[in-house]
Write a protein that holds these residues in place. Structure first.
Motif: not given
Length: 282
Positions: A120-133
């Motif tokens: 997030k220091e370099q790009v932005d995000f929308a979402g999240p749309y999924f959670v994995a492990h």
């Protein structure tokens, strides 16, 4: 435990370089540079995806694209005013995702892209749309019963990925870690025994294990080491983030998200936790 730690990582690298073949992707697959336009204003929109992740982002032999990330990206593009034929999909290897966005080679990225403070220091995000492990993929006759045992293994993961960094920094700093360009390249080493396990997110591993050529050969260890929230990557301060968040929420509300999960992830036997709450708003 039947696993063994490889004695020389250099030998592993050599062996994998000889065995990683058509299942891996190449620069020739990229399909050209992106438009960097976005917002529904141009004739085309360019979206970054993975090319080698069954059930998520896969370039098929006939040149089409399939998977959850592809369906999410297509839905978002539709909400931005683009038809499926207007989408130019570009391969987005883990180590290149930030560069692709910052250069404007793509409008957004949907490529099992874990949201992290460092990114997030370099790009932005929308979402999240999924959670994995994060988990391990191991050979079906092997066992890894605890995180402590990972330090004794030779692992393979993808350079620039969150799972690779997490292994080095937090989970198993004493493990030997081979970092390659794609997860497909790691599978050959797991199959022939030059590595003990492939590590990445469980939904990605489930997709590989469910492929016809690998059925009955591999299984997930079931360790659930981390929570990985997949976001849609956009350029810093991009107006697309709000539009993409709106599209994701609409996909969930209409039941299209559930349909995409069942279609793409269900066949592997993976059970989703359901759609996460959208948090990336500023």
């Amino acid at each position: 435990m039947k696993l063994r730690k490889a004695s020389a990582l250099a030998a592993t690298v050599l062996a994998l370089s000889l065995t990683a073949t058509a299942c891996g992707s190449s620069d020739d697959d990229n399909g050209g540079s992106g438009s960097g336009s976005g917002g529904g204003g141009g004739d085309k929109i360019t979206v970054g995806i993975k090319y080698d992740q069954p059930g998520l982002g896969l370039k098929t032999p006939d040149g089409s694209y399939a998977g959850l990330d592809v369906d999410v990206a297509t839905y978002i593009a539709g909400e931005l005013g683009y038809e499926p034929g207007d989408i130019n999909f570009v391969e987005s290897p883990s180590a290149e995702r930030e560069n692709l966005l910052k250069r404007g080679d793509v409008d957004f990225i949907v490529a099992t892209y874990s949201i992290t403070d460092t990114r997030k220091e370099q790009v932005d995000f929308a979402g999240p749309y999924f959670v994995a492990h994060q988990d391990l993929l191991i050979r079906v006759d092997d066992e890894v019963n605890s995180v402590d045992e990972i330090n004794d293994l030779t692992l393979c993961s993808v350079a620039g990925s969150t799972p690779a960094q997490n292994i080095k920094d937090n989970v198993a700093p004493d493990a030997q870690l081979l970092e390659l360009a794609t997860y497909s390249e790691c599978l050959g080493g797991l199959e022939n025994g030059t590595v003990d396990a492939l590590t990445t997110d469980d939904v990605i591993l489930a997709g590989y294990a469910a492929q016809d050529q690998y059925q009955g050969k591999f299984k997930l260890a079931g360790l659930d080491m981390t929570d990985e929230f997949y976001g849609v990557g956009v350029q810093k301060d991009s107006e697309l983030r709000e539009q993409i968040n709106t599209a994701i929420q609409k996909m969930i509300d209409e039941g299209k998200w559930d349909e995409a999960i069942e279609k793409n992830v269900g066949p592997s036997g993976y059970v989703s936790e359901g759609a996460p709450e959208i948090t990336e708003t500023n």
